[in-house]
Design a protein around this motif. Structure first.
Motif, PDB file in Angstrom:
ATOM      1  N   TYR A  99       0.818  -1.208   0.000  1.00 12.43           N
ATOM      2  CA  TYR A  99       0.000   0.000   0.000  1.00 12.43           C
ATOM      3  C   TYR A  99       0.852   1.258   0.000  1.00 12.43           C
ATOM      4  CZ  TYR A  99       0.411   0.250   5.179  1.00 12.43           C
ATOM      5  OH  TYR A  99       0.852   0.332   6.481  1.00 12.43           O
ATOM      6  N   TRP A 100       2.034   1.199   0.618  1.00  7.95           N
ATOM      7  CA  TRP A 100       2.896   2.383   0.630  1.00  7.95           C
ATOM      8  C   TRP A 100       3.375   2.708  -0.785  1.00  7.95           C
ATOM      9  CZ3 TRP A 100       3.454   6.183   3.887  1.00  7.95           C
ATOM     10  CH2 TRP A 100       4.508   7.074   3.713  1.00  7.95           C
ATOM     11  N   ALA A 141      -9.212  -1.437   4.729  1.00 11.60           N
ATOM     12  CA  ALA A 141      -7.801  -1.485   4.365  1.00 11.60           C
ATOM     13  C   ALA A 141      -7.456  -0.505   3.258  1.00 11.60           C
ATOM     14  CB  ALA A 141      -7.413  -2.902   3.946  1.00 11.60           C
ATOM     15  N   THR A 153      -8.117   2.483   3.368  1.00 12.14           N
ATOM     16  CA  THR A 153      -7.686   3.719   4.017  1.00 12.14           C
ATOM     17  C   THR A 153      -6.177   3.718   4.267  1.00 12.14           C
ATOM     18  OG1 THR A 153      -8.069   2.922   6.287  1.00 12.14           O
ATOM     19  CG2 THR A 153      -9.928   3.949   5.143  1.00 12.14           C
ATOM     20  N   ARG A 154      -5.557   2.544   4.325  1.00 12.06           N
ATOM     21  CA  ARG A 154      -4.095   2.506   4.437  1.00 12.06           C
ATOM     22  C   ARG A 154      -3.456   3.127   3.193  1.00 12.06           C
ATOM     23  NH1 ARG A 154      -1.795  -1.013   8.400  1.00 12.06           N
ATOM     24  NH2 ARG A 154      -3.354  -2.224   9.542  1.00 12.06           N
ATOM     25  N   THR A 160      -4.243   6.989   3.193  1.00 12.52           N
ATOM     26  CA  THR A 160      -3.379   7.749   4.090  1.00 12.52           C
ATOM     27  C   THR A 160      -1.929   7.713   3.633  1.00 12.52           C
ATOM     28  OG1 THR A 160      -3.324   5.828   5.586  1.00 12.52           O
ATOM     29  CG2 THR A 160      -4.853   7.609   6.131  1.00 12.52           C
ATOM     30  N   HIS A 173      -2.477   1.341  14.021  1.00 15.30           N
ATOM     31  CA  HIS A 173      -1.101   1.574  13.586  1.00 15.30           C
ATOM     32  C   HIS A 173      -0.758   3.055  13.527  1.00 15.30           C
ATOM     33  CE1 HIS A 173      -3.561   1.944  10.029  1.00 15.30           C
ATOM     34  NE2 HIS A 173      -2.551   2.414   9.323  1.00 15.30           N
ATOM     35  N   PHE A 182       0.806  -5.833   2.199  1.00 16.73           N
ATOM     36  CA  PHE A 182       1.465  -5.608   3.488  1.00 16.73           C
ATOM     37  C   PHE A 182       2.955  -5.971   3.451  1.00 16.73           C
ATOM     38  CE2 PHE A 182      -3.037  -6.389   4.443  1.00 16.73           C
ATOM     39  CZ  PHE A 182      -3.336  -5.232   5.150  1.00 16.73           C
TER      40      PHE A 182
END
Length: 288
Positions: free
Chosen positions: A74-75, A100, A102-103, A106, A128, A205
């Motif tokens: 996700y990053w 998820a 929203t990860r 954000t 987190h 992840f």
């Protein structure tokens, strides 16, 4: 189906409810890596707003790419959203993520705060990012004694079947009653929509975000709306509400008698809250 290319050349697909010049709302599905079909029309939200729904890497019509484990995190997928912004010809984006998703929302906000015109976080996992003690167990305890709920809790505790996407999806569906404040016909029908792509879940992840993830979010000056379900046994309530406090212009909206899927469980309330917020963002921030 519209397509754009990520920085690594991977062709990524998205659904567009109203192609044209209207400002888009980028809608990110959760799961993680659940097919976005489960979002439906978000309680009719597309009647007034242009919804652009990416098929994230390895999900739906989008391939995972050459390095799926890294690029699919996700990053890293925040970079894909930046490419999508350019594809759509927008200076800034309004992004709405669920669970998820929203990860990723954000992560984009943390990496590109100046490109965010608005941010909606729907029933987000928040542990987190905030130090507020979790309270999901308290919500679960109130529901124990309901046979269907107890069976779902037992499935959660047994852990996922990682033998393949079909088995992983079946496990999620066995756990589904835990996700809703009630288990009626509408909830049961919704729980059957949208399969999970296990390799994409694992990739999502695969890269840890930086240690200053939460601190970066304090630089997001756009208005942020956090939508919480008062009976969300997956995320709890207190940490979700606390998440809004990270943002200079954040606020939380708690929907009563609601679990993890507010557009299914409280469609009128959800639609009202989102319409009000999106109308405000469009007027006050003059989307480019």
């Amino acid at each position: 189906m519209p397509t754009y290319h990520a920085a690594d050349g991977t062709p990524l697909h998205y659904d567009d409810s109203a192609p044209g010049d209207r400002p888009p709302v980028i809608v990110l599905a959760g799961g993680a890596a659940r097919h976005p079909d489960y979002l439906g029309d978000l309680a009719g939200l597309r009647e007034r707003h242009r919804l652009v729904v990416p098929h994230l890497r390895g999900v739906g019509h989008s391939p995972g790419g050459l390095e799926p484990e890294r690029a699919g995190s996700y990053w890293q997928q925040a970079g894909d959203l930046e490419e999508l912004r350019e594809q759509l010809g927008r200076d800034r984006l309004v992004i709405a993520g669920h669970s998820a998703g929203t990860r990723l929302a954000t992560a984009y906000a943390a990496r590109f705060p100046e490109r965010v015109a608005g941010l909606v976080l729907i029933t987000p996992p928040a542990g987190h990012l905030v130090g507020t003690p979790p309270d999901a167990e308290e919500l679960i305890a109130r529901r124990r004694g309901e046979p269907v709920f107890d069976a779902a809790e037992a499935a959660v505790k047994s852990g996922p079947d990682l033998s393949g996407s079909a088995a992983f999806t079946a496990w999620h569906r066995a756990c589904a009653p835990l996700s809703y404040a009630a288990w009626g016909p509408a909830e049961q029908a919704h729980a059957r929509v949208g399969e999970w792509a296990l390799p994409a879940v694992q990739a999502y992840f695969s890269v840890a975000p930086p240690a200053d993830f939460a601190a970066r979010l304090t630089r997001v000056t756009a208005p942020v709306l956090v939508v919480a379900g008062a009976e969300d046994c997956l995320t709890g309530l207190a940490p979700v509400v606390a998440l809004a406090g990270l943002f200079p212009a954040g606020r939380a909206e708690v929907l009563p008698a609601c679990g993890h899927y507010p557009w299914v469980e409280r469609p009128h309330d959800f639609r009202r809250v989102l319409d009000e917020y999106l109308s405000l963002v469009e007027v006050d921030h003059h989307l480019g």
